[in-house]
Design an enzyme around this catalytic site. Structure first.
Site, PDB file in Angstrom:
ATOM      1  N   ALA A 111       0.859  -1.181   0.000  1.00 46.62           N
ATOM      2  CA  ALA A 111       0.000   0.000   0.000  1.00 46.62           C
ATOM      3  C   ALA A 111       0.897   1.234   0.000  1.00 46.62           C
ATOM      4  CB  ALA A 111      -0.862  -0.017   1.253  1.00 46.62           C
ATOM      5  N   GLY A 114       0.398  -5.084   0.547  1.00 40.53           N
ATOM      6  CA  GLY A 114      -0.700  -5.041  -0.414  1.00 40.53           C
ATOM      7  C   GLY A 114      -0.299  -5.604  -1.766  1.00 40.53           C
ATOM      8  N   GLU A 144      -0.778  -9.158  -1.523  1.00 37.79           N
ATOM      9  CA  GLU A 144      -2.234  -9.385  -1.427  1.00 37.79           C
ATOM     10  C   GLU A 144      -2.889  -9.320  -2.809  1.00 37.79           C
ATOM     11  OE1 GLU A 144      -2.651  -6.420   1.750  1.00 37.79           O
ATOM     12  OE2 GLU A 144      -3.609  -7.980   2.936  1.00 37.79           O
ATOM     13  N   GLU A 160       3.668  -6.003   7.047  1.00 36.84           N
ATOM     14  CA  GLU A 160       2.867  -4.963   7.704  1.00 36.84           C
ATOM     15  C   GLU A 160       3.176  -4.811   9.189  1.00 36.84           C
ATOM     16  OE1 GLU A 160       1.772  -6.970   5.362  1.00 36.84           O
ATOM     17  OE2 GLU A 160       0.314  -5.983   4.067  1.00 36.84           O
TER      18      GLU A 160
HETATM   19  N1  3HC Z   1       4.576   3.523   0.237  1.00 37.93           N
HETATM   20  C1  3HC Z   1       5.080   4.735  -0.036  1.00 37.93           C
HETATM   21  N2  3HC Z   1       6.385   4.951  -0.317  1.00 37.93           N
HETATM   22  C2  3HC Z   1       7.197   3.891  -0.315  1.00 37.93           C
HETATM   23  C3  3HC Z   1       6.749   2.589  -0.042  1.00 37.93           C
HETATM   24  C4  3HC Z   1       5.366   2.419   0.249  1.00 37.93           C
HETATM   25  N3  3HC Z   1       4.852   1.207   0.494  1.00 37.93           N
HETATM   26  N4  3HC Z   1       7.802   1.741  -0.111  1.00 37.93           N
HETATM   27  C5  3HC Z   1       8.863   2.473  -0.428  1.00 37.93           C
HETATM   28  N5  3HC Z   1       8.511   3.782  -0.554  1.00 37.93           N
HETATM   29  C6  3HC Z   1       9.381   4.893  -0.933  1.00 37.93           C
HETATM   30  C7  3HC Z   1      10.456   5.167   0.096  1.00 37.93           C
HETATM   31  O1  3HC Z   1       9.998   6.051   1.092  1.00 37.93           O
HETATM   32  C8  3HC Z   1      11.550   5.777  -0.753  1.00 37.93           C
HETATM   33  O2  3HC Z   1      11.191   7.114  -1.005  1.00 37.93           O
HETATM   34  P1  3HC Z   1      12.338   8.243  -1.116  1.00 37.93           P
HETATM   35  O3  3HC Z   1      13.221   7.800  -2.242  1.00 37.93           O
HETATM   36  O4  3HC Z   1      11.569   9.478  -1.347  1.00 37.93           O
HETATM   37  O5  3HC Z   1      13.052   8.227   0.220  1.00 37.93           O
HETATM   38  C9  3HC Z   1      11.417   5.014  -2.084  1.00 37.93           C
HETATM   39  O6  3HC Z   1      10.096   4.474  -2.090  1.00 37.93           O
HETATM   40  C10 3HC Z   1      12.402   3.891  -2.241  1.00 37.93           C
HETATM   41  O7  3HC Z   1      12.367   3.078  -1.101  1.00 37.93           O
HETATM   42  P2  3HC Z   1      13.694   2.473  -0.431  1.00 37.93           P
HETATM   43  O8  3HC Z   1      14.720   3.535  -0.273  1.00 37.93           O
HETATM   44  O9  3HC Z   1      13.252   1.723   0.779  1.00 37.93           O
HETATM   45  O10 3HC Z   1      14.163   1.477  -1.589  1.00 37.93           O
HETATM   46  P3  3HC Z   1      14.816   0.047  -1.476  1.00 37.93           P
HETATM   47  O11 3HC Z   1      15.060  -0.394  -2.865  1.00 37.93           O
HETATM   48  O12 3HC Z   1      15.933   0.046  -0.499  1.00 37.93           O
HETATM   49  O13 3HC Z   1      13.676  -0.906  -0.855  1.00 37.93           O
HETATM   50  C11 3HC Z   1      11.506  -1.848  -0.614  1.00 37.93           C
HETATM   51  C12 3HC Z   1      12.511  -1.156  -1.539  1.00 37.93           C
HETATM   52  C13 3HC Z   1      12.031  -3.223  -0.183  1.00 37.93           C
HETATM   53  C14 3HC Z   1      10.213  -2.002  -1.350  1.00 37.93           C
HETATM   54  C15 3HC Z   1      11.302  -0.981   0.658  1.00 37.93           C
HETATM   55  O14 3HC Z   1      11.015   0.349   0.265  1.00 37.93           O
HETATM   56  C16 3HC Z   1      10.179  -1.417   1.562  1.00 37.93           C
HETATM   57  O15 3HC Z   1      10.364  -2.311   2.354  1.00 37.93           O
HETATM   58  N6  3HC Z   1       9.028  -0.760   1.444  1.00 37.93           N
HETATM   59  C17 3HC Z   1       7.901  -0.964   2.323  1.00 37.93           C
HETATM   60  C18 3HC Z   1       7.206  -2.262   2.047  1.00 37.93           C
HETATM   61  C19 3HC Z   1       6.031  -2.429   2.953  1.00 37.93           C
HETATM   62  O16 3HC Z   1       6.116  -2.270   4.160  1.00 37.93           O
HETATM   63  N7  3HC Z   1       4.880  -2.759   2.389  1.00 37.93           N
HETATM   64  C20 3HC Z   1       3.688  -2.927   3.146  1.00 37.93           C
HETATM   65  C21 3HC Z   1       2.964  -1.623   3.230  1.00 37.93           C
HETATM   66  S1  3HC Z   1       1.544  -1.714   4.259  1.00 37.93           S
HETATM   67  C22 3HC Z   1       0.401  -2.485   3.302  1.00 37.93           C
HETATM   68  O17 3HC Z   1       0.671  -2.894   2.218  1.00 37.93           O
HETATM   69  C23 3HC Z   1      -0.964  -2.596   3.891  1.00 37.93           C
HETATM   70  C24 3HC Z   1      -1.836  -3.522   3.118  1.00 37.93           C
HETATM   71  O18 3HC Z   1      -1.900  -4.741   3.770  1.00 37.93           O
HETATM   72  C25 3HC Z   1      -3.215  -2.989   2.950  1.00 37.93           C
END
Ligand code: 3HC
Ligand code: NAI
Length: 698
Positions: free
Chosen positions: A63, A102, A105, A125
């Protein structure tokens, strides 16, 4: 037509491609685009099967975290997923990079999944204080069984494509992403394979329905380290709904749990920490486009506690290391400890059985500083005295290759002064790792007066490469972390003179969520080091000195502020220590009083925040969130409290400033007077977060 999601047709296969850099997060635009394209593909009579895939570096990574806490925008993700799952035509997710949250998902709502072999799939998450909110807790157990689902959902770590294949999460590992996905759809169509809707398939739940201990045992194992956290327990409950309830009801309960967590203080803190860590990668005052220098080999000076741990971190990431000592004896000892550490991890199943040998092969242990010549980065981890550091850097000037970055791991010393002992101060900076260096994620990167921007970028880049979290800080005594810690140390010692006991102080600090209290930490580090240094400087600390005079040096002698049973590291309160404290107070004519837990917490935390404010004022840290990153990753600050500066905002800066002023007067301690910046923010009703937002806007 959607800007970020496109539908193309290759004969009878519709290809839906998400293209929303950097990580294809599920913003409202992406959700809307997927819905529109899936509907269009279903409606197109020429299309018989659909591939859902992503452009750029990764499949959907979750998400869009920036949307949480804001008014919801349609379409809801669950509605998009229903459309996919209800499709009468097969929908195949073709996955590369990281299918997370997500993103996974979405893939689970597809009828089939294929992935390239480097792909990772997970539901992280919980790491954001959440639980999967779009069917992850209901569909993943149906795909892989509740045991692995609990591991992935409650633990939050992703699995690789091979494990996903073995457990039925994906159907195939494909070579090329686009061609692989398309070929798989054609195969399905040719075989007329029936659609597999996980929603309707309870077969993998049968065992846990018959014997619930399969589930409860998995939960018990995964929540062992979740002290203080809400999300892992709520996430486990949600997996339980998959076993106990029909799909639709489970989905509804999952959603309720998700909405509760999204609004929780813990999740807000954890989401803040996620962005704080990423913000810390952006170095203030470095020209845009500054490139790191290449680092193909690292030399580390000193194979002691820190040098060994740092060498392990590089070898873990596959970077070759030259590890340099002053004598064969010290080298052999250091190499032996590394080998033993890796072997213990391999024995526990933490790394493959052949990893210790492979990693040792990356480390070339040698005697003599003249061996640094082929290193692009040198990290000095020798004894902590300025004279030794200066001598070492003088020699580095002579032997290191031109352009090599020269870093010191010093805990406190002045990097500007160290840099002066070379003719290349532009290449000198601090890389301050934390003990145990192969475990702790923080690396304070210390920018000295003359450090060149590209040297700084090199240090930040290589720190990330070895899976550390870098935070750029300026030169001062103890940098950010140890400088703040010193304020806490001072107060904890004073509290003993006022009537508190070590175990009372430590209990307050651990109840707050820190892994250890200040006195247990002193026992671990050894009390004799400070004692010797106080003697050298002619300073006294009556209680600590008395402990050392009684031979109580901490864990290493089985006694310190606590006593320790043979072979145990568990601190046990010791009546002898209480007696020793009483005697000392009597001797000094000090009166004991009852110190409340509330006072202890305030005097442990508020002086650190005050020091943090000074650190910001002096520009030692560029942003409050950088200070929080230091505490989260270097000192085990509980992630659900976001970091000291974030926590301070939640307590209220006016309250903190008032209490500091009160304690300054009450305990006659001018060091507790609120810092000018703290006073100013408090008076203006502002927060550290508002300060950060103002300086970002400026
Ligand atoms: N939403 C918004 N922005 C995000 C994001 C997300 N899910 N994931 C990454 N970004 C942004 C980062 O803030 C960063 O922005 P910036 O360049 O402005 O600082 C940019 O994307 C790149 O991210 P990273 O520097 O972390 O890049 P990496 O290549 O090192 O890692 C990644 C990539 C493994 C995808 C890592 O970003 C990550 O772990 N992201 C989060 C994943 C996550 O937690 N997903 C679950 C979200 S909650 C959800 O999905 C709820 C659902 O169940 C409804
Ligand atoms: P240590 O005493 O365990 O190891 C130092 C090693 O350096 C010894 O093995 C010694 O033989 C070697 N050495 C001395 N002079 C040398 C030289 N000229 N060339 C090569 N090797 C040499 O010390 P430790 O704890 O590893 O500390 C090293 C540095 O790291 C210090 O500056 C310390 O302040 C800093 N540090 C220590 C932390 C800790 O928790 N121990 C945490 C963070 C930083």
């Amino acid at each position: 037509m959607s800007e970020v999601v496109k539908l193309e047709r290759h004969d009878e296969v519709g290809i839906v491609t998400v293209n929303s850099p950097p990580v294809n997060a599920l913003s409202a635009a992406v959700r809307g685009g997927i819905l529109e394209c899936i509907k269009a593909a279903i409606a197109d009579p020429a299309i018989k099967g659909i591939v859902l895939t992503c452009a750029g570096r990764t499949f959907i990574a979750g998400a869009d975290i920036t949307e949480f806490g804001k008014p919801p925008k349609p379409p809801a993700l669950n509605d998009v997923l229903s459309e996919i799952e209800n499709s009468p035509k097969p929908v195949v997710a073709a996955i590369h990079g990281t299918a997370l949250g997500g993103g996974l998902e979405v893939a689970l709502a597809c009828h089939f999944r294929v992935a390239v072999k480097e792909a990772k799939l997970g539901l992280p998450e919980v790491k954001l204080g959440l639980l999967p909110g779009a069917g992850g807790t209901q569909r993943l157990p149906r795909a892989v069984g509740p045991e692995l689902a609990v591991k992935m959902i409650v633990g939050g770590d992703p699995i690789g494509a091979a494990e996903a294949l073995k457990n039925g999460l994906i159907e195939e590992i494909v070579e090329g992403l686009a061609s692989g996905g398309e070929a798989f759809v054609r195969k399905l169509l040719a075989e007329k394979r029936p659609l597999r809707r996980l929603r309707d398939d309870d077969s993998k739940l049968a065992a846990a329905k018959a014997d619930r201990s399969i589930f409860t045992n998995a939960v018990a194992a995964m929540t062992k380290k979740s002290r203080g956290l809400e999300a892992p327990f709520a996430a486990a409950d949600a997996v339980g709904y998959a076993i106990d309830l029909p799909f639709d009801e489970g989905l509804k309960k999952e959603r309720e749990g998700f909405l509760k967590l999204v609004a929780s203080d813990q999740s807000k803190a954890q989401r803040y920490a996620f962005f704080a860590e990423r913000e810390a990668n952006k170095i203030a005052g470095v020209p845009e486009g500054t490139k790191p220098r290449p680092v193909n080999r690292v030399a580390i000076l000193g194979a002691g506690t820190m040098g060994g741990g740092i060498a392990m971190s590089f070898a873990n990431a596959g970077v070759p290391v030259t590890l340099i000592e002053t004598g064969e004896e010290q080298l052999k000892r250091g190499m032996g400890i590394m080998q033993k550490n890796w072997e213990a991890t391999a024995a526990r199943g933490g790394i493959p059985a052949d990893a210790p040998a492979k990693r040792m092969a990356l480390i070339n242990g040698v005697v003599g500083i003249e061996n640094v010549g082929d290193a692009d980065l040198v990290i000095e981890a020798v004894f902590e005295t300025m004279a030794v550091k200066k001598e070492v850097f003088g020699k580095l000037d002579q032997y290191a290759k031109p352009g090599a970055v020269l870093a010191s791991n010093t805990s406190y010393l002045n990097i500007d002064e160290i840099a002066k002992s070379t003719k290349r101060p532009q290449d000198v900076l601090g890389m301050h790792f934390f003990s145990p260096a192969n475990v702790m994620k923080l690396c304070e990167i210390v920018r000295a007066d003359k450090t060149a921007p590209d040297a700084l970028v090199t240090a930040v880049t290589i720190a990330r490469k070895i899976a550390k979290v870098p935070a750029v800080v300026g030169v001062c005594d103890g940098f950010v972390g140890n400088r703040m810690l010193a304020q806490r140390g001072k107060q904890s010692e004073k509290l003993l003179f006022e009537g508190a006991l070590p175990q009372q102080v430590d209990a307050v600090v651990t109840k707050f969520g820190m892994p250890m209290g200040p006195f247990a930490m002193s026992d671990l580090a050894g009390l004799d080091i400070g004692w010797r240094s106080r003697k050298d400087r002619g300073i006294k600390s009556e209680i600590a000195d008395a402990l050392c005079e009684a031979g109580r040096f901490g864990q290493k002698t089985g006694k310190g502020y606590y006593k320790y049973e043979q072979g145990s590291r568990a601190p046990l309160p010791d009546p002898d220590v209480e007696k020793l404290i009483d005697e000392t107070l009597l001797r000094l004519g000090r009166k004991k009083r009852v110190v409340s837990d509330e006072e202890i917490l305030e005097r442990m935390m508020y002086p650190m925040i005050n020091e943090g404010a000074k650190i910001l004022e002096e520009g030692i840290a560029a942003r409050p969130s950088d200070i929080d990153v230091v505490w989260l990753y270097g000192y085990g600050w509980p992630i659900y409290r976001g970091g000291p500066m974030f926590w301070a905002d939640s307590v209220g800066l006016k309250h903190i400033a008032d209490r500091l002023a009160f304690y300054a007067k009450e305990t006659n301690d001018p060091s507790l007077e609120p810092a000018p910046l703290l006073k100013k923010l408090a008076a203006e009703g502002k927060t550290f977060a508002s300060l950060a937002a103002e300086s970002k806007a400026a």
